[in-house]
Design a protein around this motif. Structure first.
Motif, PDB file in Angstrom:
ATOM      1  N   VAL A 185       7.164  14.180  -5.718  1.00 51.69           N
ATOM      2  CA  VAL A 185       6.332  14.482  -4.559  1.00 51.69           C
ATOM      3  C   VAL A 185       7.110  14.173  -3.293  1.00 51.69           C
ATOM      4  N   MET A 186       7.132  15.126  -2.376  1.00 53.84           N
ATOM      5  CA  MET A 186       7.787  14.968  -1.077  1.00 53.84           C
ATOM      6  C   MET A 186       6.765  14.627  -0.008  1.00 53.84           C
ATOM      7  N   VAL A 187       7.096  13.667   0.845  1.00 52.11           N
ATOM      8  CA  VAL A 187       6.343  13.432   2.070  1.00 52.11           C
ATOM      9  C   VAL A 187       7.358  13.463   3.216  1.00 52.11           C
ATOM     10  N   PHE A 188       7.105  14.324   4.202  1.00 48.90           N
ATOM     11  CA  PHE A 188       8.031  14.541   5.318  1.00 48.90           C
ATOM     12  C   PHE A 188       7.262  14.363   6.618  1.00 48.90           C
ATOM     13  N   ASP A 189       7.703  13.410   7.440  1.00 53.82           N
ATOM     14  CA  ASP A 189       6.972  13.126   8.673  1.00 53.82           C
ATOM     15  C   ASP A 189       7.567  13.797   9.908  1.00 53.82           C
ATOM     16  N   GLY A 190       8.461  14.748   9.687  1.00 53.19           N
ATOM     17  CA  GLY A 190       9.102  15.441  10.794  1.00 53.19           C
ATOM     18  C   GLY A 190      10.499  14.931  11.077  1.00 53.19           C
ATOM     19  N   ARG A 191      10.791  13.720  10.637  1.00 56.13           N
ATOM     20  CA  ARG A 191      12.148  13.175  10.724  1.00 56.13           C
ATOM     21  C   ARG A 191      12.613  12.681   9.364  1.00 56.13           C
ATOM     22  N   TYR A 192      11.824  11.847   8.740  1.00 56.40           N
ATOM     23  CA  TYR A 192      12.221  11.255   7.466  1.00 56.40           C
ATOM     24  C   TYR A 192      11.540  11.981   6.315  1.00 56.40           C
ATOM     25  N   PRO A 237      19.462  -0.776   0.970  1.00 60.61           N
ATOM     26  CA  PRO A 237      18.550  -1.905   1.255  1.00 60.61           C
ATOM     27  C   PRO A 237      18.022  -1.888   2.687  1.00 60.61           C
ATOM     28  N   ALA A 238      18.793  -1.349   3.623  1.00 56.38           N
ATOM     29  CA  ALA A 238      18.357  -1.305   5.016  1.00 56.38           C
ATOM     30  C   ALA A 238      17.179  -0.350   5.222  1.00 56.38           C
ATOM     31  N   SER A 239      16.930   0.516   4.248  1.00 52.08           N
ATOM     32  CA  SER A 239      15.851   1.499   4.373  1.00 52.08           C
ATOM     33  C   SER A 239      14.561   1.040   3.701  1.00 52.08           C
ATOM     34  N   ARG A 240      14.516  -0.199   3.268  1.00 53.78           N
ATOM     35  CA  ARG A 240      13.353  -0.696   2.524  1.00 53.78           C
ATOM     36  C   ARG A 240      12.055  -0.520   3.311  1.00 53.78           C
ATOM     37  N   GLY A 241      12.055  -0.934   4.571  1.00 51.83           N
ATOM     38  CA  GLY A 241      10.844  -0.817   5.376  1.00 51.83           C
ATOM     39  C   GLY A 241      10.408   0.624   5.555  1.00 51.83           C
ATOM     40  N   LEU A 242      11.363   1.526   5.734  1.00 51.58           N
ATOM     41  CA  LEU A 242      11.070   2.945   5.893  1.00 51.58           C
ATOM     42  C   LEU A 242      10.489   3.531   4.608  1.00 51.58           C
ATOM     43  N   ARG A 243      11.070   3.137   3.475  1.00 52.49           N
ATOM     44  CA  ARG A 243      10.537   3.604   2.188  1.00 52.49           C
ATOM     45  C   ARG A 243       9.098   3.133   1.997  1.00 52.49           C
ATOM     46  N   ASP A 244       8.856   1.881   2.321  1.00 51.70           N
ATOM     47  CA  ASP A 244       7.503   1.344   2.163  1.00 51.70           C
ATOM     48  C   ASP A 244       6.507   2.111   3.028  1.00 51.70           C
ATOM     49  N   ARG A 245       6.916   2.402   4.268  1.00 49.18           N
ATOM     50  CA  ARG A 245       6.007   3.109   5.172  1.00 49.18           C
ATOM     51  C   ARG A 245       5.673   4.494   4.651  1.00 49.18           C
ATOM     52  N   LEU A 246       6.671   5.236   4.171  1.00 47.68           N
ATOM     53  CA  LEU A 246       6.430   6.588   3.682  1.00 47.68           C
ATOM     54  C   LEU A 246       5.669   6.587   2.360  1.00 47.68           C
ATOM     55  N   GLU A 247       5.914   5.591   1.516  1.00 46.40           N
ATOM     56  CA  GLU A 247       5.158   5.501   0.271  1.00 46.40           C
ATOM     57  C   GLU A 247       3.685   5.183   0.550  1.00 46.40           C
ATOM     58  N   LYS A 248       3.414   4.375   1.566  1.00 45.60           N
ATOM     59  CA  LYS A 248       2.027   4.127   1.960  1.00 45.60           C
ATOM     60  C   LYS A 248       1.385   5.402   2.486  1.00 45.60           C
ATOM     61  N   ARG A 249       2.170   6.208   3.224  1.00 45.42           N
ATOM     62  CA  ARG A 249       1.645   7.485   3.717  1.00 45.42           C
ATOM     63  C   ARG A 249       1.338   8.424   2.550  1.00 45.42           C
ATOM     64  N   ARG A 273      -1.858   7.271   1.030  1.00 49.61           N
ATOM     65  CA  ARG A 273      -2.974   7.666   1.874  1.00 49.61           C
ATOM     66  C   ARG A 273      -3.322   9.133   1.659  1.00 49.61           C
ATOM     67  N   TRP A 274      -2.305   9.970   1.484  1.00 48.33           N
ATOM     68  CA  TRP A 274      -2.550  11.389   1.176  1.00 48.33           C
ATOM     69  C   TRP A 274      -3.342  11.529  -0.111  1.00 48.33           C
ATOM     70  N   MET A 275      -2.951  10.774  -1.136  1.00 51.84           N
ATOM     71  CA  MET A 275      -3.643  10.862  -2.420  1.00 51.84           C
ATOM     72  C   MET A 275      -5.101  10.436  -2.276  1.00 51.84           C
ATOM     73  N   GLU A 276      -5.371   9.445  -1.431  1.00 46.26           N
ATOM     74  CA  GLU A 276      -6.739   8.992  -1.204  1.00 46.26           C
ATOM     75  C   GLU A 276      -7.601  10.064  -0.545  1.00 46.26           C
ATOM     76  N   GLN A 277      -6.970  10.948   0.230  1.00 46.36           N
ATOM     77  CA  GLN A 277      -7.718  11.918   1.018  1.00 46.36           C
ATOM     78  C   GLN A 277      -7.918  13.253   0.319  1.00 46.36           C
ATOM     79  N   LEU A 278      -7.424  13.408  -0.901  1.00 42.64           N
ATOM     80  CA  LEU A 278      -7.599  14.670  -1.615  1.00 42.64           C
ATOM     81  C   LEU A 278      -9.078  14.965  -1.820  1.00 42.64           C
ATOM     82  N   ARG A 279      -9.429  16.243  -1.741  1.00 42.03           N
ATOM     83  CA  ARG A 279     -10.824  16.649  -1.842  1.00 42.03           C
ATOM     84  C   ARG A 279     -11.241  16.753  -3.313  1.00 42.03           C
TER      85      ARG A 279
END
Length: 537
Positions: free
Chosen positions: A437-444, A473-485, A488-494
């Protein structure tokens, strides 16, 4: 004026960057470019799966792949899923197909409900909700998906053989008359045996114009779905040699991509199609023909636009032009599509609305993140209907087309089920553990792969997606943020599709109004609850 008709044009396997209006340095697409000049071009449009079947099912249902369940080409669309025809016909639009859907009907589900695939609602369900004017899914190998409307047409026109599509439209011949298979890429530069006027693209355009003429005054939504420039990469004259190797852009790839790549990327690079398309001689042979097929489509769109104008329908028709996914063409050492680089998951999208409210955006380029699922709600709104937000997961694009500057989507999502591919066996994965599954926020761009670390790209620092920082390892915080996003997408499925939000609101705390007193101590508690606002006691 407000649109009476909808012309929904889709190409198959057309990359977003292989048009003049999207910046290709040498391809000629003046008619598609003219559509972009008349309408709004969405520069960052993403499909919900980078392969034909599930991508199209998302286009037609307005729902993500995880919601509609058709995860790969042969996976049936569940009989209970509503498609655009079911939304548009009650609004007075005859909704018809001319071309490809890649629909696989849920025959088991239909049988369980006692529905016939040839009659009534069953006939519509088995064709993805479309009235079939002409269905041409493209690949009809002998022993495979035969017959088709197109094959019967070729036979009637005197093209001989058990399978005229394969022997004439998808084949060439040498100077001695020996048949050359279009499946073999070495034969791509030979002209197809079929006459130009009888080739797939010209035939499909002609059939579309016949539908428009015969529709009369009845409003319609016509899905004109070209099967090209999808393989087999073979074109009729003069398009077979319209471009040369000098017109082929350099491959977008880096040798670093082959040094300790992500396991899923390595598995796809090991596929036969990737090994073949990564060869420079193959690219120089195939890509000029791919470009010729695109220009052929462009020429036919020009014919179609002139026909709409001559019949007085051009200024009363909402026109959408897009593709179901892209084509790697050797970029990233890959062939075909299926992963989530821009070449595969990003598509062209142009919306031409005749409404005067769209004048403010004509000829402009929109940079918002939009998705394939946005077209069904767009069509419903254009037809004057109410968008069922409890079912549809896309958003109408008409506000953007009419000049709105606010757009709520902060990420695009795409999914892929690689259980059907050799990659599964190369990775030793269970069939149930082959989701990406891809999640793309316009940059990452993060790609979550079940059982493996994620892939991660920074498209601002690395626009070509050469450097996977998913293991940094420097991308850990970024990975966590996108995985949370992603979560959140999965929670919002109809998933509650049988009741509207308005009805939920009406039923909130309804039990106490009906004399069902749960959790009350005495009569005074009941009296206070009956006087309080809904939902509070």
């Amino acid at each position: 004026m407000t649109a009476r008709n909808i012309l929904f044009i889709m190409c198959d396997q057309l990359r977003w960057d292989y048009l003049g209006c999207t910046g290709h340095p040498s391809i000629r697409t003046p008619n598609i470019d003219a559509l972009a000049a008349r309408g709004l071009r969405f520069d960052r449009a993403y499909v919900q799966s980078p392969i034909c079947g599930p991508s199209r099912m998302s286009f037609y249902t307005g729902r993500y792949v995880r919601s509609h369940g058709s995860t790969w080409n042969m996976v049936p669309l569940k009989v209970g899923e509503r498609t655009m025809g079911e939304y548009l016909r009650p609004l007075g639009l005859r909704t018809a197909l001319c071309g490809k859907t890649h629909m696989t009907a849920d025959l088991e589900g239909m049988q369980r409900l006692g529905l016939s695939k040839t009659e009534g609602i069953g006939a519509l369900l088995s064709e993805c909700g479309f009235e079939v004017w002409d269905r041409l899914d493209g690949v009809h190998p002998t022993g495979g998906k035969m017959p088709s409307h197109y094959n019967r047409y070729l036979a009637d026109e005197g093209y001989e053989g058990e399978n005229p599509w394969q022997d004439w439209a998808a084949a060439a011949e040498d100077a001695d008359g020996t048949l050359l298979s279009g499946w073999l890429m070495k034969n791509a530069r030979h002209p197809a045996r079929v006459r130009l006027e009888d080739s797939e693209t010209n035939y499909t355009t002609r059939r579309a114009m016949e539908f428009i003429d015969k529709a009369g005054d009845t409003p319609w939504c016509l899905h004109l779905s070209y099967i090209k420039p999808h393989w087999p990469y073979i074109a009729p004259a003069p398009y077979h040699d319209m471009y040369s190797a000098e017109d082929v852009p350099d491959a977008i790839r880096d040798r670093a991509e082959r040094v300790d790549p992500h396991p899923l990327l390595a598995a796809y690079q090991a596929h036969r199609t990737s090994k073949c398309m990564s060869r420079d001689d193959v690219r120089r042979t195939v890509i000029p023909v791919y470009m010729g097929l695109i220009t052929q489509i462009d020429d036919q769109i020009g014919e179609l636009m002139r026909h709409l104008e001559a019949t007085g329908r051009l200024d009363e028709t909402l026109i959408v032009f897009t593709s179901d996914h892209g084509d790697y063409l050797g970029d990233h050492w890959l062939g075909e599509k299926e992963l989530f680089h821009e070449q595969s998951v990003r598509v062209p999208l142009i919306v031409v609305d005749p409404d005067a409210r769209a004048d403010a955006t004509r000829g402009r380029v929109n940079a918002d993140l939009v998705e394939a699922i946005d077209l069904v709600p767009t069509f419903i709104e254009a037809a004057g209907g109410e968008v069922p937000d409890h079912i549809l997961e896309g958003r109408s694009l008409l506000p953007l087309v009419h000049g709105a500057t606010e757009w709520p989507r902060d990420a695009a999502i795409s999914e892929y089920d690689f259980a059907f591919r050799e990659a599964r066996t190369l990775l030793g994965r269970d069939i149930s553990d082959c989701r990406a599954v891809m999640v793309f926020d316009g940059r990452y761009k993060l790609v979550h792969v079940t059982g493996h670390r994620p892939m991660l790209f920074d498209l601002q620092a690395d626009p070509q997606e050469f450097v996977d920082i998913g293991n940094d390892p420097a991308s850990r915080g970024l990975r966590d943020r996108l995985e949370k996003r992603l979560f959140r997408w999965m929670e919002q499925l109809r998933t509650r599709t049988t009741m509207t939000d308005a009805r939920v609101d009406q039923l909130t705390e309804i039990e106490k109004d009906e004399g069902i007193w749960i959790g009350f101590w005495d009569e005074q508690d009941v009296e206070r609850a009956m006087k309080s606002p809904k939902g509070r006691s």
